[in-house]
Design an enzyme around this catalytic site. Structure first.
Site, PDB file in Angstrom:
ATOM      1  N   LEU A 125      24.581 -14.676 -27.874  1.00  0.00           N
ATOM      2  CA  LEU A 125      25.933 -14.177 -28.137  1.00  0.00           C
ATOM      3  C   LEU A 125      26.811 -15.303 -28.690  1.00  0.00           C
ATOM      4  CD1 LEU A 125      28.168 -11.959 -27.779  1.00  0.00           C
ATOM      5  CD2 LEU A 125      28.507 -12.820 -25.461  1.00  0.00           C
ATOM      6  N   SER A 126      26.811 -16.456 -28.036  1.00  0.00           N
ATOM      7  CA  SER A 126      27.737 -17.541 -28.402  1.00  0.00           C
ATOM      8  C   SER A 126      27.449 -18.098 -29.789  1.00  0.00           C
ATOM      9  CB  SER A 126      27.630 -18.694 -27.403  1.00  0.00           C
ATOM     10  OG  SER A 126      27.934 -18.221 -26.123  1.00  0.00           O
ATOM     11  N   GLY A 131      32.926 -18.363 -28.553  1.00  0.00           N
ATOM     12  CA  GLY A 131      32.433 -18.606 -27.199  1.00  0.00           C
ATOM     13  C   GLY A 131      33.079 -17.587 -26.282  1.00  0.00           C
ATOM     14  N   SER A 132      34.243 -17.954 -25.729  1.00  0.00           N
ATOM     15  CA  SER A 132      34.976 -16.999 -24.885  1.00  0.00           C
ATOM     16  C   SER A 132      35.440 -15.800 -25.706  1.00  0.00           C
ATOM     17  CB  SER A 132      36.197 -17.694 -24.267  1.00  0.00           C
ATOM     18  OG  SER A 132      35.789 -18.633 -23.311  1.00  0.00           O
ATOM     19  N   GLN A 279      34.524 -37.842  12.738  1.00  0.00           N
ATOM     20  CA  GLN A 279      35.228 -36.584  12.452  1.00  0.00           C
ATOM     21  C   GLN A 279      35.473 -36.384  10.955  1.00  0.00           C
ATOM     22  OE1 GLN A 279      39.267 -35.864  14.033  1.00  0.00           O
ATOM     23  NE2 GLN A 279      38.309 -34.260  15.252  1.00  0.00           N
ATOM     24  N   GLY A 340      27.288 -44.601  -1.822  1.00  0.00           N
ATOM     25  CA  GLY A 340      26.601 -45.185  -2.981  1.00  0.00           C
ATOM     26  C   GLY A 340      25.267 -44.503  -3.271  1.00  0.00           C
ATOM     27  N   GLU A 363      28.131 -17.895 -19.266  1.00  0.00           N
ATOM     28  CA  GLU A 363      28.234 -16.459 -18.924  1.00  0.00           C
ATOM     29  C   GLU A 363      29.671 -16.070 -18.551  1.00  0.00           C
ATOM     30  OE1 GLU A 363      24.941 -14.501 -17.201  1.00  0.00           O
ATOM     31  OE2 GLU A 363      23.538 -16.026 -17.874  1.00  0.00           O
ATOM     32  N   GLY A 364      30.611 -16.689 -19.247  1.00  0.00           N
ATOM     33  CA  GLY A 364      32.027 -16.424 -19.016  1.00  0.00           C
ATOM     34  C   GLY A 364      32.636 -17.529 -18.185  1.00  0.00           C
ATOM     35  N   SER A 366      35.436 -19.770 -16.003  1.00  0.00           N
ATOM     36  CA  SER A 366      36.272 -19.330 -14.863  1.00  0.00           C
ATOM     37  C   SER A 366      37.523 -18.628 -15.364  1.00  0.00           C
ATOM     38  CB  SER A 366      36.662 -20.535 -14.009  1.00  0.00           C
ATOM     39  OG  SER A 366      35.508 -21.088 -13.417  1.00  0.00           O
TER      40      SER A 366
HETATM   41  N1  CAA Z   1      32.505  -5.067 -18.582  1.00  0.00           N
HETATM   42  C1  CAA Z   1      32.476  -3.962 -19.355  1.00  0.00           C
HETATM   43  N2  CAA Z   1      33.225  -3.831 -20.468  1.00  0.00           N
HETATM   44  C2  CAA Z   1      34.016  -4.845 -20.804  1.00  0.00           C
HETATM   45  C3  CAA Z   1      34.103  -6.027 -20.052  1.00  0.00           C
HETATM   46  C4  CAA Z   1      33.301  -6.126 -18.899  1.00  0.00           C
HETATM   47  N3  CAA Z   1      33.284  -7.208 -18.125  1.00  0.00           N
HETATM   48  N4  CAA Z   1      34.979  -6.860 -20.648  1.00  0.00           N
HETATM   49  C5  CAA Z   1      35.456  -6.230 -21.749  1.00  0.00           C
HETATM   50  N5  CAA Z   1      34.867  -5.012 -21.834  1.00  0.00           N
HETATM   51  C6  CAA Z   1      35.083  -3.989 -22.862  1.00  0.00           C
HETATM   52  C7  CAA Z   1      36.524  -3.476 -22.855  1.00  0.00           C
HETATM   53  O1  CAA Z   1      36.669  -2.430 -21.900  1.00  0.00           O
HETATM   54  C8  CAA Z   1      36.670  -2.982 -24.289  1.00  0.00           C
HETATM   55  O2  CAA Z   1      36.005  -1.734 -24.435  1.00  0.00           O
HETATM   56  P1  CAA Z   1      36.723  -0.480 -25.177  1.00  0.00           P
HETATM   57  O3  CAA Z   1      37.184  -0.952 -26.515  1.00  0.00           O
HETATM   58  O4  CAA Z   1      35.652   0.540 -25.212  1.00  0.00           O
HETATM   59  O5  CAA Z   1      37.881  -0.121 -24.302  1.00  0.00           O
HETATM   60  C9  CAA Z   1      35.859  -3.990 -25.082  1.00  0.00           C
HETATM   61  O6  CAA Z   1      34.935  -4.582 -24.142  1.00  0.00           O
HETATM   62  C10 CAA Z   1      36.676  -5.064 -25.733  1.00  0.00           C
HETATM   63  O7  CAA Z   1      37.430  -5.655 -24.727  1.00  0.00           O
HETATM   64  P2  CAA Z   1      38.828  -6.303 -24.978  1.00  0.00           P
HETATM   65  O8  CAA Z   1      39.660  -5.404 -25.838  1.00  0.00           O
HETATM   66  O9  CAA Z   1      39.345  -6.674 -23.638  1.00  0.00           O
HETATM   67  O10 CAA Z   1      38.403  -7.560 -25.853  1.00  0.00           O
HETATM   68  P3  CAA Z   1      38.982  -9.007 -25.813  1.00  0.00           P
HETATM   69  O11 CAA Z   1      38.472  -9.651 -27.056  1.00  0.00           O
HETATM   70  O12 CAA Z   1      40.441  -9.014 -25.536  1.00  0.00           O
HETATM   71  O13 CAA Z   1      38.309  -9.678 -24.504  1.00  0.00           O
HETATM   72  C11 CAA Z   1      36.482 -10.636 -23.277  1.00  0.00           C
HETATM   73  C12 CAA Z   1      36.947  -9.560 -24.241  1.00  0.00           C
HETATM   74  C13 CAA Z   1      36.519 -10.072 -21.862  1.00  0.00           C
HETATM   75  C14 CAA Z   1      37.286 -11.909 -23.334  1.00  0.00           C
HETATM   76  C15 CAA Z   1      35.035 -10.903 -23.719  1.00  0.00           C
HETATM   77  O14 CAA Z   1      35.044 -11.386 -25.048  1.00  0.00           O
HETATM   78  C16 CAA Z   1      34.268 -11.852 -22.843  1.00  0.00           C
HETATM   79  O15 CAA Z   1      33.758 -11.464 -21.796  1.00  0.00           O
HETATM   80  N6  CAA Z   1      34.146 -13.126 -23.277  1.00  0.00           N
HETATM   81  C17 CAA Z   1      33.290 -14.082 -22.628  1.00  0.00           C
HETATM   82  C18 CAA Z   1      31.943 -14.083 -23.277  1.00  0.00           C
HETATM   83  C19 CAA Z   1      30.915 -14.707 -22.423  1.00  0.00           C
HETATM   84  O16 CAA Z   1      30.791 -14.444 -21.239  1.00  0.00           O
HETATM   85  N7  CAA Z   1      30.090 -15.537 -23.058  1.00  0.00           N
HETATM   86  C20 CAA Z   1      29.020 -16.161 -22.380  1.00  0.00           C
HETATM   87  C21 CAA Z   1      27.919 -16.419 -23.368  1.00  0.00           C
HETATM   88  S1  CAA Z   1      26.382 -15.822 -22.851  1.00  0.00           S
HETATM   89  C22 CAA Z   1      25.670 -17.098 -21.987  1.00  0.00           C
HETATM   90  O17 CAA Z   1      26.308 -17.995 -21.543  1.00  0.00           O
HETATM   91  C23 CAA Z   1      24.234 -16.908 -21.802  1.00  0.00           C
HETATM   92  C24 CAA Z   1      23.419 -18.060 -21.492  1.00  0.00           C
HETATM   93  O18 CAA Z   1      22.598 -18.442 -22.311  1.00  0.00           O
HETATM   94  C25 CAA Z   1      23.481 -18.696 -20.139  1.00  0.00           C
END
Ligand code: CAA
Length: 381
Positions: A125-126, A131-132, A279, A340, A363-364, A366
């Site tokens: 995805l990223s 990213g976020s 303590q 140490g 994975e998102g 904090s």
């Molecule tokens: N669960 C289900 N649906 C979700 C959701 C969730 N947690 N978060 C958002 N959505 C849905 C919303 O309901 C919306 O759906 P509809 O249009 O149908 O209503 C849609 O997604 C878009 O949401 P927003 O309008 O809120 O979009 P946004 O751009 O404002 O925000 C966000 C979205 C929550 C910030 C999202 O982009 C996000 O979660 N970002 C973080 C991404 C992430 O976690 N990346 C990690 C990379 S993967 C990784 O790390 C893997 C690895 O290799 C370890």
């Protein structure tokens, strides 16, 4: 809330604990230092059924519940958080999404080798500039009739080089924003696909994190998961479960560091007595144990809610936010208790502290968990 484990869950927990102690502990420091992927142990985990724990046995999985999976991730992370993230990504970001939303043909062809541990999967995805802000995908998949032409770059991909099956999220219609995003199954052998730079990371160093490049990769239409425009929903739903796995990883890192700090405090003497009799150390350990217990309740609760088929978006975000926060706090205190010795590699806690940090980021972050929580708690209501 009391969570009683079944006999089967206790057995899974014990099997993961034994595996971690016998197969992962020897060599964990060396793998971290050399940034060496644990090829043999990950294969052995697959043979034990730990790479597709929640997948139905008809597709090569173990058919267990999320709580069993979380217990296993926690035990593995107490010893080796790098192996735990490989396992977590394969189980919850790849196998779970494929089983839930894939076609029968996709499941037969791709899920079965992934869940049985024969192959490893990655979730892509990223991107360098997404990213976020995951809706800002620059990777493009053009519809060419019976195939899509995939172009773009993915960054920070866990299992980037060890994987052979990749779930790739890409934009198919920019005007539709997140509704114009799809997810595709890409095979490593597809022409135009290359594994790029390996990241030299602070922590989880033996997990392989890479950039991936896609240049005119022809992806058959049959490899798109779900209906057109489903990719972003797929990513969000899958990440909700992934966040429970990372919360369990953070919990395990914290618990592993606590166990070592407790043992060290009993053995190390200062001012004529074991330091546990001071303590200052007792208070640290008491706080660490309390935070771990609170995180454990949140993590197990999120898993239990998922197993009950209820909406777990909120509980997964809370579990990840809290467990990753306390993982950083607890591991820092574990280093402090070791003094140490905590700052050198042989005592493991410095690795736990470095490994803990990523749980607040991937994975998102904090901050993203708080954003998800604000929407769940205040806006949806
Ligand atoms: N669960 C289900 N649906 C979700 C959701 C969730 N947690 N978060 C958002 N959505 C849905 C919303 O309901 C919306 O759906 P509809 O249009 O149908 O209503 C849609 O997604 C878009 O949401 P927003 O309008 O809120 O979009 P946004 O751009 O404002 O925000 C966000 C979205 C929550 C910030 C999202 O982009 C996000 O979660 N970002 C973080 C991404 C992430 O976690 N990346 C990690 C990379 S993967 C990784 O790390 C893997 C690895 O290799 C370890």
């Amino acid at each position: 809330m009391e969570i009683r484990l079944s006999e089967e869950q206790v057995a899974v927990q014990q099997a993961a604990k034994d595996f971690a102690r016998h197969e992962l502990l020897p060599g964990v420091i060396e793998r971290d230092e050399a940034q060496q992927f644990a090829v043999g142990p990950v294969q052995a985990l697959g043979q034990l059924g730990f790479m597709g724990m929640m997948t139905d046995p008809s597709f090569g999985g173990s058919g267990m519940d999320t709580l069993s999976y979380v217990l296993a991730i926690e035990e593995i992370s107490k010893i080796d958080a790098s192996v735990a993230v490989c396992m977590s990504v394969n189980n919850s970001l790849v196998c779970w999404g494929l089983e839930k939303y894939g076609s029968e043909e996709q499941k037969k062809k791709y899920l079965t080798p992934l869940a049985s541990g024969e192959k490893i999967g990655a979730f892509c995805l990223s991107e360098p500039e997404a990213g976020s802000d995951a809706t800002s995908q620059h990777t493009i998949a053009e519809d060419k009739g019976d195939y899509y032409l995939l172009n773009g770059t993915k960054n920070w991909i866990t299992n980037g080089n060890s994987a052979s099956i990749y779930l790739v999220i890409a934009q198919t219609d920019k005007d539709k924003k997140h509704k114009g995003i799809n997810v595709f199954i890409v095979e490593r052998e597809m022409p135009g696909f290359t594994v790029g730079k390996k990241e030299n990371k602070m922590g989880i160093r033996s997990s392989d994190t890479h950039a991936l490049m896609f240049q005119d990769v022809r992806v058959p239409k049959a490899n798109r998961i779900g209906p057109d425009g489903f990719g972003f929903t797929f990513a969000m739903q899958t990440l909700n479960g992934g966040r429970i796995g990372i919360a369990a990883q953070a919990l395990g890192i914290a618990a592993g560091a606590y166990d070592l700090a407790l043992q060290y405090a009993r053995e190390r003497k200062a001012f004529g007595v074991p330091i546990i009799e001071h303590q200052a150390i007792q208070f640290k350990l008491a706080e660490m144990a309390t935070k771990i217990e609170a995180a454990r309740l949140l993590v197990y609760k999120a898993a239990t809610i998922k197993d009950a088929d209820q909406d777990y978006t909120q509980s997964a975000a809370m579990a990840k936010l809290y467990a990753s926060t306390i993982a950083m706090e607890v591991t820092t205190e574990a280093v402090q208790i070791h003094g140490g010795y905590g700052y050198v590699k042989e005592f493991h806690v410095e690795r736990f502290m470095r490994d803990a940090k990523i749980t607040q980021i991937y994975e998102g972050t904090s901050e993203i968990q708080k954003l998800v929580l604000a929407r769940e708690l205040f806006q949806k209501a």
